[in-house]
Design a protein around this motif. Sequence first.
Motif, PDB file in Angstrom:
ATOM      1  N   SER A 115     -14.329  37.521   1.274  1.00  0.00           N
ATOM      2  CA  SER A 115     -14.813  38.513   2.232  1.00  0.00           C
ATOM      3  C   SER A 115     -14.804  37.959   3.653  1.00  0.00           C
ATOM      4  N   GLU A 116     -14.901  36.637   3.793  1.00  0.00           N
ATOM      5  CA  GLU A 116     -14.936  36.024   5.117  1.00  0.00           C
ATOM      6  C   GLU A 116     -13.546  35.778   5.697  1.00  0.00           C
ATOM      7  N   TYR A 117     -12.579  35.433   4.849  1.00  0.00           N
ATOM      8  CA  TYR A 117     -11.304  34.947   5.380  1.00  0.00           C
ATOM      9  C   TYR A 117     -10.064  35.700   4.919  1.00  0.00           C
ATOM     10  N   VAL A 118     -10.200  36.634   4.012  1.00  0.00           N
ATOM     11  CA  VAL A 118      -8.999  37.261   3.469  1.00  0.00           C
ATOM     12  C   VAL A 118      -8.985  38.769   3.652  1.00  0.00           C
ATOM     13  N   THR A 119      -9.974  39.431   3.141  1.00  0.00           N
ATOM     14  CA  THR A 119      -9.910  40.876   3.032  1.00  0.00           C
ATOM     15  C   THR A 119     -10.149  41.594   4.356  1.00  0.00           C
ATOM     16  N   GLU A 120      -9.591  42.773   4.475  1.00  0.00           N
ATOM     17  CA  GLU A 120      -9.782  43.634   5.638  1.00  0.00           C
ATOM     18  C   GLU A 120     -10.286  44.992   5.155  1.00  0.00           C
ATOM     19  N   PRO A 121     -11.178  45.669   5.906  1.00  0.00           N
ATOM     20  CA  PRO A 121     -11.672  46.989   5.484  1.00  0.00           C
ATOM     21  C   PRO A 121     -10.524  47.984   5.361  1.00  0.00           C
ATOM     22  N   GLU A 122     -10.565  48.790   4.283  1.00  0.00           N
ATOM     23  CA  GLU A 122      -9.533  49.806   4.090  1.00  0.00           C
ATOM     24  C   GLU A 122     -10.136  51.206   3.952  1.00  0.00           C
ATOM     25  N   THR A 123     -11.084  51.393   3.024  1.00  0.00           N
ATOM     26  CA  THR A 123     -11.713  52.703   2.843  1.00  0.00           C
ATOM     27  C   THR A 123     -13.187  52.476   2.595  1.00  0.00           C
ATOM     28  N   ASP A 124     -13.920  53.557   2.430  1.00  0.00           N
ATOM     29  CA  ASP A 124     -15.341  53.405   2.149  1.00  0.00           C
ATOM     30  C   ASP A 124     -15.590  52.950   0.718  1.00  0.00           C
ATOM     31  N   LYS A 125     -14.535  52.905  -0.105  1.00  0.00           N
ATOM     32  CA  LYS A 125     -14.672  52.442  -1.486  1.00  0.00           C
ATOM     33  C   LYS A 125     -14.212  50.989  -1.657  1.00  0.00           C
ATOM     34  N   ARG A 181     -12.675  47.187   0.277  1.00  0.00           N
ATOM     35  CA  ARG A 181     -12.357  46.349   1.424  1.00  0.00           C
ATOM     36  C   ARG A 181     -11.274  45.371   0.962  1.00  0.00           C
ATOM     37  N   GLY A 182     -10.016  45.770   1.130  1.00  0.00           N
ATOM     38  CA  GLY A 182      -8.944  44.920   0.630  1.00  0.00           C
ATOM     39  C   GLY A 182      -9.065  44.755  -0.863  1.00  0.00           C
ATOM     40  N   MET A 183      -9.279  43.507  -1.296  1.00  0.00           N
ATOM     41  CA  MET A 183      -9.362  43.240  -2.731  1.00  0.00           C
ATOM     42  C   MET A 183     -10.760  43.478  -3.299  1.00  0.00           C
ATOM     43  N   LEU A 184     -11.744  43.726  -2.432  1.00  0.00           N
ATOM     44  CA  LEU A 184     -13.121  43.877  -2.889  1.00  0.00           C
ATOM     45  C   LEU A 184     -13.563  45.331  -2.800  1.00  0.00           C
ATOM     46  N   TRP A 185     -14.324  45.771  -3.807  1.00  0.00           N
ATOM     47  CA  TRP A 185     -14.865  47.118  -3.800  1.00  0.00           C
ATOM     48  C   TRP A 185     -16.183  47.133  -3.036  1.00  0.00           C
ATOM     49  N   LYS A 186     -16.448  48.239  -2.386  1.00  0.00           N
ATOM     50  CA  LYS A 186     -17.673  48.394  -1.607  1.00  0.00           C
ATOM     51  C   LYS A 186     -18.887  48.092  -2.484  1.00  0.00           C
ATOM     52  N   GLY A 187     -19.805  47.284  -1.922  1.00  0.00           N
ATOM     53  CA  GLY A 187     -20.994  46.889  -2.665  1.00  0.00           C
ATOM     54  C   GLY A 187     -20.864  45.555  -3.362  1.00  0.00           C
ATOM     55  N   TYR A 229      -7.942  42.356  -8.822  1.00  0.00           N
ATOM     56  CA  TYR A 229      -7.054  41.206  -8.950  1.00  0.00           C
ATOM     57  C   TYR A 229      -5.579  41.572  -8.810  1.00  0.00           C
ATOM     58  N   ASN A 230      -5.269  42.853  -8.697  1.00  0.00           N
ATOM     59  CA  ASN A 230      -3.888  43.284  -8.505  1.00  0.00           C
ATOM     60  C   ASN A 230      -3.597  43.709  -7.067  1.00  0.00           C
ATOM     61  N   ASP A 231      -4.595  43.617  -6.208  1.00  0.00           N
ATOM     62  CA  ASP A 231      -4.404  44.064  -4.828  1.00  0.00           C
ATOM     63  C   ASP A 231      -3.486  43.098  -4.072  1.00  0.00           C
ATOM     64  N   PRO A 232      -2.532  43.595  -3.286  1.00  0.00           N
ATOM     65  CA  PRO A 232      -1.634  42.717  -2.522  1.00  0.00           C
ATOM     66  C   PRO A 232      -2.346  41.882  -1.463  1.00  0.00           C
ATOM     67  N   LEU A 237      -2.243  38.060  -1.431  1.00  0.00           N
ATOM     68  CA  LEU A 237      -1.172  37.284  -0.799  1.00  0.00           C
ATOM     69  C   LEU A 237      -1.650  36.634   0.495  1.00  0.00           C
ATOM     70  N   GLN A 238      -2.767  37.119   1.037  1.00  0.00           N
ATOM     71  CA  GLN A 238      -3.317  36.552   2.264  1.00  0.00           C
ATOM     72  C   GLN A 238      -4.338  35.446   1.977  1.00  0.00           C
ATOM     73  N   TRP A 239      -4.400  35.012   0.736  1.00  0.00           N
ATOM     74  CA  TRP A 239      -5.266  33.889   0.354  1.00  0.00           C
ATOM     75  C   TRP A 239      -4.456  32.608   0.548  1.00  0.00           C
ATOM     76  N   TRP A 240      -4.202  31.799  -0.469  1.00  0.00           N
ATOM     77  CA  TRP A 240      -3.380  30.600  -0.309  1.00  0.00           C
ATOM     78  C   TRP A 240      -1.902  30.965  -0.149  1.00  0.00           C
ATOM     79  N   GLY A 241      -1.489  32.039  -0.778  1.00  0.00           N
ATOM     80  CA  GLY A 241      -0.094  32.462  -0.695  1.00  0.00           C
ATOM     81  C   GLY A 241       0.747  31.858  -1.803  1.00  0.00           C
ATOM     82  N   PRO A 242       1.791  32.570  -2.237  1.00  0.00           N
ATOM     83  CA  PRO A 242       2.603  32.127  -3.392  1.00  0.00           C
ATOM     84  C   PRO A 242       3.430  30.880  -3.140  1.00  0.00           C
ATOM     85  N   ASP A 243       3.626  30.470  -1.895  1.00  0.00           N
ATOM     86  CA  ASP A 243       4.331  29.212  -1.636  1.00  0.00           C
ATOM     87  C   ASP A 243       3.454  28.003  -1.923  1.00  0.00           C
ATOM     88  N   TRP A 244       2.136  28.230  -1.958  1.00  0.00           N
ATOM     89  CA  TRP A 244       1.200  27.125  -2.103  1.00  0.00           C
ATOM     90  C   TRP A 244       0.714  26.922  -3.536  1.00  0.00           C
TER      91      TRP A 244
END
Length: 562
Positions: free
Chosen positions: A175-185, A187-193, A208-211, A214-221
């Motif tokens: 929640s601090e370094y990866v996800t971005e708000p998308e809808t009220d339900k 926030r990126g890979m995390l659900w509201k609440g 766990y299927n949210d794209p 890819l903004q975490w460590w990334g598939p090259d790492w």
Amino acid sequence: MMFRRTVAALAAALAVAGAWAADEPVARPGSFADNPIVYFVVTDRFANGNPANDGSYGRTREPRPQDDIGTFHGGDLAGLTQKLREGWFRELGVNAIWITAPYEQMHGWVVGGSKEFKHYGYHGYFALDYTRLDANMGTPAELREFVATAHAQGIRVVFDVVMNHPGYGDIQSLSEYVTEPETDKKRGMLWKGYEAATLRDYHSWIDYNDPAWLQWWGPDWIRSGLRGYTEGGSDDLTKQLAYLPDFKTESPKAVGLPPFLKKKADTEAVELPDTTVRGYLVNWLSRWVREYGVDGFRADTVKHVEYASWTALKEASAKALADWKAANPKAAVDAAPFWMTGEDWGHDITRTRHYDIGFDNMINFDFQRRADARGAELDKLYAEYARALAAPATHNVLSYISSHDTKLFDRKTLYDGATALMLAPGGVQIYYGDETARPDGPAANGDPQQSTRSDMNWAGIDAALLSHWRKLGQFRARHVAVAKGRHWQIAAQPYTFARVHAEDRIVAAVGAAGRVTLAVGDVFPDGTRVRDAYGGTSATVAAGKVTLDADARGLVLLEALP
């Protein structure tokens, strides 16, 4: 009259001081590589020197002991420094302190055991940012103070390091370094609440299927089971241990910084052109050596990382320490090179290829299962170890009776365990609390190792046991013969043996009672004054024997006096 009394008192004092100096034993400690006495401490569970850093990143404790086993408990670098100043390690004869990895761990928790406890990275194995100190451990100034205080006492500092894997993707860090708000339900890979996640429903708050993953460590790492990533393999080098993401240290591909680190404002990681995953990790880890004068590493999960990575880490760290010592000549313990020991599960005293690719030493898993040996069995164990490790052997090990990954030695027989360990050939590792009879903590279904990492029992120290460890440790620290000497049995009752090194020699007896006569002629010539370092008495060798009163514990540790 007053003047004459003063002169007489001074003369008496000088006479006593001279006698005391004359009774100092001949000490031949040997090199650290030959005679390592390493104290391994889970820093978070040892001593809280700076309560102001408790609860960093919003971490919290749990009220019930059985729920609190995986949280941060408050131990820190300032606490280690405090105990150094009190002489805790020096009095044990310790010449190195191995601390759990102090760099920044994932900020939150994941589900531990069978959904039984909140598991934080208090132990250092859930790395988030290799370039920053974890705030629960302390500040850069506190790390410098710890290293300087240890070095001033001739004690080296060894970091636990991990190149096989980083930490899990925990809700808080994501929640601090990866996800971005998308809808009220969502926030990126995390659900509201998601902040309300519990042990029972933790994973239901994460997609766990949210794209966005890819903004975490990334598939090259890393390898992981996430969408867009390479799956973990089935062999030692590519598998995901405990479902942790597996670093692609073998990949020849140049990579940039992991996406989340680009967003982390306080990281000290910078882009390194034409650098692989291995190159970044080696750079990050060796920086601790270059910046702080760290003397060595204990490498985790050695068999799960290809040899070339360990060689690269050793070479970079050796250069870093040499540079630090050149810049800080008065702050170093000595001119010894960088030292590295490794954990390869099940490794024993055999000289394997590990010693040719960067390791000076390996953790010895064989000793713990045999440490309750007595009499003939103990001599068999010692003879076997001495044949493999005595000078001029080119390898060494760290034997132990307790560890954070296996179990604690039976608390009812710690006197015997301490004796067996501290008189064993090779190097030794003391696990924090073995010297004080620290009890097991609560166990967890699915993760019994947590019980071995209980808080140090400062309020319930077994003082007699501590004295036993201190006598053994100080004796061992004076005598390289214990670690690297040729071994032979002198007598079966009481069990008496010799260790003789080109520079040093000792005789030890286990199970002695009352007034004993020991045959020592093949070790100490007639006329040699010897001291029993355990009982404190001294005697002179005559007709190849020495007679003295054994301590009630039945242990005799003979060393030569000048």
